[in-house]
Design an enzyme around this catalytic site. Structure first.
Site, PDB file in Angstrom:
ATOM      1  N   ALA A   1       4.134  15.910  -5.273  1.00 49.07           N
ATOM      2  CA  ALA A   1       3.007  16.844  -5.180  1.00 49.07           C
ATOM      3  C   ALA A   1       2.604  17.363  -6.549  1.00 49.07           C
ATOM      4  O   ALA A   1       1.423  17.633  -6.797  1.00 49.07           O
ATOM      5  CB  ALA A   1       3.374  18.018  -4.270  1.00 49.07           C
ATOM      6  N   GLU A   2       3.552  17.511  -7.445  1.00 46.90           N
ATOM      7  CA  GLU A   2       3.260  18.094  -8.751  1.00 46.90           C
ATOM      8  C   GLU A   2       2.525  17.140  -9.681  1.00 46.90           C
ATOM      9  O   GLU A   2       1.553  17.513 -10.318  1.00 46.90           O
ATOM     10  CB  GLU A   2       4.572  18.542  -9.421  1.00 46.90           C
ATOM     11  CG  GLU A   2       5.171  19.811  -8.844  1.00 46.90           C
ATOM     12  CD  GLU A   2       4.328  21.036  -9.157  1.00 46.90           C
ATOM     13  OE1 GLU A   2       3.563  21.013 -10.131  1.00 46.90           O
ATOM     14  OE2 GLU A   2       4.439  22.014  -8.415  1.00 46.90           O
ATOM     15  N   SER A   3       3.016  15.928  -9.798  1.00 47.68           N
ATOM     16  CA  SER A   3       2.495  15.036 -10.842  1.00 47.68           C
ATOM     17  C   SER A   3       1.965  13.715 -10.339  1.00 47.68           C
ATOM     18  O   SER A   3       1.375  12.965 -11.112  1.00 47.68           O
ATOM     19  CB  SER A   3       3.600  14.740 -11.861  1.00 47.68           C
ATOM     20  OG  SER A   3       4.640  13.977 -11.246  1.00 47.68           O
TER      21      SER A   3
ATOM     22  N   TYR B   1      -0.227  23.379  -0.810  1.00 48.90           N
ATOM     23  CA  TYR B   1       0.909  22.837  -1.554  1.00 48.90           C
ATOM     24  C   TYR B   1       2.164  22.827  -0.684  1.00 48.90           C
ATOM     25  O   TYR B   1       2.880  21.824  -0.616  1.00 48.90           O
ATOM     26  CB  TYR B   1       1.124  23.671  -2.810  1.00 48.90           C
ATOM     27  CG  TYR B   1       2.287  23.223  -3.664  1.00 48.90           C
ATOM     28  CD1 TYR B   1       2.119  22.231  -4.627  1.00 48.90           C
ATOM     29  CD2 TYR B   1       3.546  23.801  -3.530  1.00 48.90           C
ATOM     30  CE1 TYR B   1       3.183  21.822  -5.430  1.00 48.90           C
ATOM     31  CE2 TYR B   1       4.611  23.398  -4.317  1.00 48.90           C
ATOM     32  CZ  TYR B   1       4.421  22.412  -5.259  1.00 48.90           C
ATOM     33  OH  TYR B   1       5.466  22.008  -6.046  1.00 48.90           O
TER      34      TYR B   1
ATOM     35  N   SER C   1      -0.609  20.522 -10.209  1.00 50.78           N
ATOM     36  CA  SER C   1      -0.480  21.965 -10.090  1.00 50.78           C
ATOM     37  C   SER C   1       0.656  22.371 -10.979  1.00 50.78           C
ATOM     38  O   SER C   1       1.553  21.605 -11.246  1.00 50.78           O
ATOM     39  CB  SER C   1      -0.207  22.374  -8.643  1.00 50.78           C
ATOM     40  OG  SER C   1       1.029  21.862  -8.209  1.00 50.78           O
TER      41      SER C   1
END
Length: 697
Positions: free
Chosen positions: A506-508, A614, A686
């Site tokens: 989810a982050e990168s 998220y 994010s």
């Protein structure tokens, strides 16, 4: 210990890549050697310092696909000392390459700085960027040419903001020529106001006729200082433009201080003759932002909004406030008030079932849950848990196509893309990839993605397989990369590897060079300051912010930070995920306000759209990764214990749910509230630690 240099990081990546290629068994016809790649890396680092010293290090690389990047790097460094001939020579030899386009752009910017307009016009090509478009107009103005508004400024004029240094002289010249009429100025002011570009409005206002200038300035103040504008608006005349400024000020103030906006509305409601549409926008803003504060009047305000004043945001916040109060009749009424397209979203189908169940209408609830449980999304998994049925995941396998693969392997642009990735220049690699595959058909794109996947370049699948049935290529879109050591690092940190994978994804989206606007870096998007503290706390080496682009370093620190958050929030992955995104202090505030809610209701009540989605996304990804790793998956309900309740860390012996593909496959959905599709982070999707803006849907 000193911070490692970029070349050291690249050497490490080269060693990892070599191993990946041996495992993948995929090679171009004339695969460059690791010695060539090492030589390129050394020469490129030297070329970035300018001069010709790189040439000696690049001996034997003339036929290497990335050779043109070396000379371009050197020329770029030396731009201020170069003349036209050196640049034109490079452009003549490599006219179609990305470094040539970049070199042209950068040299044009240098020529504009020098005010060398003759050379600028000789090398200029339209459409590069807005700065150079304005520089080109400056160049023509220097020759005594006059501007034609439609031809020269028409496209630029539609943009809410423009680069000031390059464009303001041009706009000033247009004003002097009488081209910036009042109607044109107000047209652009309105565009800028809609985009919340207060500075642009202020700049344009100074060119308005004296009789209109004050209204323009007050419109700018409504955007930059809404509190001051609302306080002063009681003395403004009731003209159309002042009404517009007062409306915008009230809307902006409602976002920041809903109570102060209420007081301002009471004073201004009868001072201005607002149109029904303006009144609706003000009432909508007041209702929505009272809702994000979970004010006791919010539900009544939202329900009372006239139909014309309602938006998707106000309708869904009506549901969220009702959910926070567990007022099931109000939840159903709010969902029923939505248009059909909005009601069809999985989130509202789930909460309709929750409300029906809360009213003991269990059969009606089940009729909502059964089709929802066929979807491989956060809400689909929640529905399957409620029904105690298997998770529905229907994977597809990318078919082999040797002929198309050979064609791709012969594509020189794709060869450059892979080489740039191998030598540690992923940003340039993505640009070459996009150019090489521009206009390619879906089958070719899928084959290219699989080729990248087998070579360890995982983010290509996330960005390319992002719609329709392509979402079902789970192997490529949710890779189980072992090179970064995530599984052992998560186990050592005492957290669930599937959850850690979900956070990383989810982050990168597997971009190891991801960097957010807040300076969060790498696979798990850590801030250097946070990473330094985590390293110190856990006795891990810390070599500075650049080291966060090393996947091994990033994962080691990211998993420890996740463990730190989990310890703070009783081990619960879902609450810890919210803290990873919005910051633990904000989560503490939300828990203090609504900590008695069930997990799904609490997530729905998170004020930040980014954080709500998220958490849903990470939880869905954790289920998928658990299935990818174990063939089954821990129930989502077990990953989301009640606030304050016990959380049991999964083990190999934990009971896992079966995953099956139902006879009726639900349509694939793009990633939104947890649907596992593509994630497109600009520079780090994010940031883990900075809190997001208080946005609402």
């Amino acid at each position: 210990m000193s911070e490692p240099t970029r070349p050291l990081r690249i050497r490490r990546l080269l060693l990892l890549t070599a191993g990946w290629l041996l495992l993948a068994g995929v090679a171009f016809a004339d695969e460059p050697s690791e010695a060539q790649r090492a030589a390129f890396r050394q020469a490129y680092a030297t070329a970035q310092q300018g001069g010709d010293a790189w040439r000696e290090q690049a001996r034997g690389l003339d036929d290497y696909p990335l050779y043109p990047y070396l000379e371009a790097a050197s020329l770029t460094h030396d731009l201020r000392q170069l003349d036209r001939a050196a640049i034109e020579d490079y452009l003549r030899r490599y006219p179609d390459l990305i470094p040539a386009a970049d070199l042209r752009r950068d040299f044009l910017l240098e020529l504009a700085r020098r005010k060398d307009w003759d050379t600028f016009l000789a090398l200029y090509q339209p459409g590069i960027n807005d700065t150079l478009s304005c520089d080109a107009l400056q160049a023509r103005l220097s020759k005594g040419e006059k501007l034609d508004f439609d031809k020269d400024l028409g496209t630029l004029w539609t943009k809410p903001s423009l680069p000031a240094a390059a464009c303001e002289p041009v706009l000033g010249a247009a004003y002097d020529q009488g081209l910036l009429t009042s109607a044109r100025l107000w047209d652009r002011i309105d565009r800028a106001a809609d985009a919340n570009q207060g500075g642009t409005v202020a700049t344009l206002a100074q060119w308005l006729p004296d009789s209109e200038k004050q209204a323009g300035q007050r419109l700018a103040s409504a955007l930059s200082d809404p509190g001051g504008a609302v306080a002063a608006a009681a003395t403004w005349p009731d003209t159309p433009r002042h009404r517009q400024a007062a409306m915008l000020a009230l809307q902006r103030l409602a976002r920041r201080q809903s109570g102060s906006a209420d007081q301002g509305w009471q004073k201004l409601e009868h001072h201005f003759n607002f149109s029904p549409a303006q009144r609706g926008r003000i009432l909508n803003a007041l209702a929505v932002f009272h809702a994000t504060d979970f004010d006791e009047t919010a539900l009544a305000r939202l329900a009372a909004l006239p139909t014309d004043a309602q938006t998707d945001s106000s309708r869904e916040w009506r549901v969220r406030v009702a959910l926070s109060q567990q007022d099931w009749p109000a939840v159903l009424a709010a969902i029923d008030a939505m248009p059909q397209a909005q009601r069809d979203d999985g989130e509202w189908r789930w909460f309709k079932a929750r409300a029906l169940d809360g009213l003991d209408r269990h059969q009606a609830a089940q009729s909502e849950l059964v089709p929802l449980a066929r979807e491989s999304t956060y809400f689909g998994f929640l529905a399957a848990d409620k029904l105690d049925t298997n998770y529905a995941i229907c994977p597809l396998t990318l078919p082999a196509n040797p002929q198309r693969e050979q064609s791709l392997l012969a594509n020189i642009g794709l060869q450059r893309a892979f080489e740039l990735y191998y030598v540690g220049l992923p940003k340039l690699a993505r640009r070459e990839w996009s150019r090489a595959l521009d206009g390619a058909d879906p089958d070719t794109l899928r084959q290219a993605v699989d080729l990248a996947y087998r070579r360890g370049w995982y983010d290509r699948a996330v960005f390319t397989l992002n719609g329709g049935d392509a979402l079902r290529y789970y192997e490529q879109r949710f890779p189980l990369a072992g090179q970064d050591g995530l599984v052992p690092q998560a186990q050592q940190a005492g957290i669930d590897p599937a959850w850690a994978y979900g956070i990383l994804r989810a982050e990168s989206a597997w971009m190891s060079d991801a960097r957010s606007a807040a300076d969060a870096r790498g696979l798990m998007q850590l801030l250097p300051g946070t990473a330094a503290l985590v390293a110190k706390r856990n006795g891990l080496p810390w070599n500075g912010g650049e080291s966060l682009y090393d996947p091994v370093v990033n994962v080691a620190l990211g998993t420890r930070y996740l463990a730190q958050l989990a310890a703070r929030f009783n081990g619960a992955p879902w609450i810890s995920s919210a803290a990873y995104n919005a910051g633990p202090a904000r989560v503490d505030q939300w828990l203090a306000a609504r900590g008695s809610l069930a997990p799904d209701l609490f997530v729905a009540s998170i004020p930040f759209k980014e954080t709500r989605e998220y958490v849903a996304r990470v939880m869905a990804f954790a289920v998928i990764y658990d299935w990818r790793m174990n063939g089954k998956a821990i129930a989502l309900a077990e990953r989301m214990p009640a606030i304050g309740g016990a959380y049991q860390l999964p083990t190999e012996q934990s009971r896992r749910k079966l995953v099956t593909c139902p006879a009726v496959v639900a349509p694939a959905k793009a990633e939104s509230n947890g649907a596992p599709a593509a994630l497109e982070p600009p520079a780090g999707a994010s940031s883990a630690q900075p809190a997001p803006s208080a946005s609402v849907r």
